[in-house]
Design an enzyme around this catalytic site. Structure first.
Site, PDB file in Angstrom:
ATOM      1  N   CYS A  50      -4.825 104.349  57.129  1.00 48.13           N
ATOM      2  CA  CYS A  50      -5.204 105.079  55.906  1.00 48.13           C
ATOM      3  C   CYS A  50      -3.993 105.216  54.984  1.00 48.13           C
ATOM      4  O   CYS A  50      -4.068 104.913  53.784  1.00 48.13           O
ATOM      5  CB  CYS A  50      -5.762 106.454  56.308  1.00 48.13           C
ATOM      6  SG  CYS A  50      -6.459 107.373  54.930  1.00 48.13           S
ATOM      7  N   CYS A  51      -2.846 105.626  55.538  1.00 51.83           N
ATOM      8  CA  CYS A  51      -1.621 105.758  54.725  1.00 51.83           C
ATOM      9  C   CYS A  51      -1.168 104.400  54.202  1.00 51.83           C
ATOM     10  O   CYS A  51      -0.658 104.311  53.081  1.00 51.83           O
ATOM     11  CB  CYS A  51      -0.488 106.362  55.556  1.00 51.83           C
ATOM     12  SG  CYS A  51      -0.537 108.147  55.678  1.00 51.83           S
ATOM     13  N   CYS A 109      -1.751 114.830  51.585  1.00 44.17           N
ATOM     14  CA  CYS A 109      -3.192 114.825  51.336  1.00 44.17           C
ATOM     15  C   CYS A 109      -3.832 116.023  52.049  1.00 44.17           C
ATOM     16  O   CYS A 109      -3.364 116.445  53.114  1.00 44.17           O
ATOM     17  CB  CYS A 109      -3.800 113.531  51.869  1.00 44.17           C
ATOM     18  SG  CYS A 109      -3.225 112.056  51.019  1.00 44.17           S
ATOM     19  N   CYS A 130      -4.720 116.146  55.888  1.00 41.81           N
ATOM     20  CA  CYS A 130      -3.597 115.891  56.810  1.00 41.81           C
ATOM     21  C   CYS A 130      -2.456 116.882  56.651  1.00 41.81           C
ATOM     22  O   CYS A 130      -1.372 116.669  57.186  1.00 41.81           O
ATOM     23  CB  CYS A 130      -3.067 114.474  56.601  1.00 41.81           C
ATOM     24  SG  CYS A 130      -4.340 113.229  56.747  1.00 41.81           S
ATOM     25  N   CYS A 175       4.407 108.793  56.256  1.00 48.55           N
ATOM     26  CA  CYS A 175       3.251 108.045  55.750  1.00 48.55           C
ATOM     27  C   CYS A 175       3.530 106.548  55.767  1.00 48.55           C
ATOM     28  O   CYS A 175       2.614 105.741  55.729  1.00 48.55           O
ATOM     29  CB  CYS A 175       2.880 108.499  54.355  1.00 48.55           C
ATOM     30  SG  CYS A 175       4.102 108.059  53.110  1.00 48.55           S
TER      31      CYS A 175
HETATM   32  S1  SF4 Z   1      -1.958 111.498  54.348  1.00 46.41           S
HETATM   33 FE1  SF4 Z   1      -3.941 111.422  55.416  1.00 46.41          FE
HETATM   34  S2  SF4 Z   1      -5.533 111.130  53.842  1.00 46.41           S
HETATM   35 FE2  SF4 Z   1      -3.508 110.713  52.915  1.00 46.41          FE
HETATM   36  S3  SF4 Z   1      -3.307 108.523  53.047  1.00 46.41           S
HETATM   37 FE3  SF4 Z   1      -2.306 109.372  54.883  1.00 46.41          FE
HETATM   38  S4  SF4 Z   1      -3.879 109.490  56.497  1.00 46.41           S
HETATM   39 FE4  SF4 Z   1      -4.918 109.103  54.515  1.00 46.41          FE
END
Ligand code: SF4
Length: 238
Positions: free
Chosen positions: A114-115, A198, A201, A225
């Site tokens: 996701c990151c 985010c 998280c 991240c």
């Molecule tokens: S902090 Fe969480 S929601 Fe944001 S990009 Fe990374 S995993 Fe995804």
């Protein structure tokens, strides 16, 4: 020359320099880097306290210095509001985000992926599109276990210098600088957050580790991240 300012024992400097000396050193690092890289020097602004301190320092060196913000669909409303205010104040801040379709709740099932998609990819794109040869970050070696080994001047990607001008600052010194210079900050700090990210998280956490509230309950807890650990000069995926 920027390389003349780089020292091996940055950890020693954390304790040996006082607040005013650290501010002078940070300004000197940005000044030297700007003399060397000119318009290729760009500040990465994450909208956290460290970034806004670095942004303020950079603007003291030269008003023309540009910056970029990487945002995601999961940023808290307060951060989005603060981002809009910052961009209105500084139109030379360019916003990047990745709106690609991703699996629902990927931040739970695979936060690294996701990151990678939502943060690392737009950072690569910002560096490419803005012709960055030296990016400037608000990273600090006193922030937590994952940040102790960074240097003030690094070249992790060939041809891309990374400058961490407040690497040796304590958290308290960042707040001291922001207060003394009346720099506006993200309103989430007033709610008790110490490190911002985010919404799904990031939690309010106690304890010594500033980043302890990040990715709680996952293998990434208190971690990164990826923008400071992954290569940034890969071909951009469109
Ligand atoms: S902090 Fe969480 S929601 Fe944001 S990009 Fe990374 S995993 Fe995804």
């Amino acid at each position: 020359m920027l390389e003349n300012l780089a020292v091996k024992d940055t950890v020693g400097l954390v304790e040996s320099l006082n607040f005013a000396q650290k501010v002078e050193r940070s300004l000197e690092l940005i000044k030297e880097a700007y003399a060397e890289y000119g318009d290729g020097l760009v500040v990465a602004n994450s909208l956290g306290k460290d970034s806004v301190a670095v942004w303020h320092l950079a603007k003291r060196v030269n008003r023309k210095i540009r910056g970029f913000i990487v945002t995601t669909r999961y940023k808290p409303a307060e951060t989005v509001q603060f981002m809009n205010e910052e961009v209105a104040r500084y139109p030379e801040l360019k916003v990047f985000r990745n709106d690609a379709e991703i699996p629902d709740k990927l931040y739970q099932t695979d936060p690294n992926r996701c990151c990678d998609i939502l943060k690392v990819e737009p950072t690569r794109r910002a560096i490419e599109e803005m012709n960055v040869s030296c990016w400037v970050t608000g990273l600090r070696c006193t922030e937590g276990r994952t940040r102790t080994d960074f240097k003030e001047v690094e070249e992790r990607d060939i041809g891309l210098i990374k400058l961490n001008p407040i690497l040796i600052w304590y958290e308290r010194e960042v707040w001291q600088y922001l207060a003394l210079n009346n720099v506006p900050v993200n309103p989430l700090y007033a709610k008790g957050y110490r490190s911002l990210g985010c919404a799904p998280c990031t939690k309010i956490a106690q304890g010594l580790d500033e980043r302890a509230g990040r990715w709680i309950g996952t293998s990434k807890c208190g971690g990164e991240c990826g923008i400071h650990t992954r290569p940034l000069k890969l071909p951009v995926v469109k």
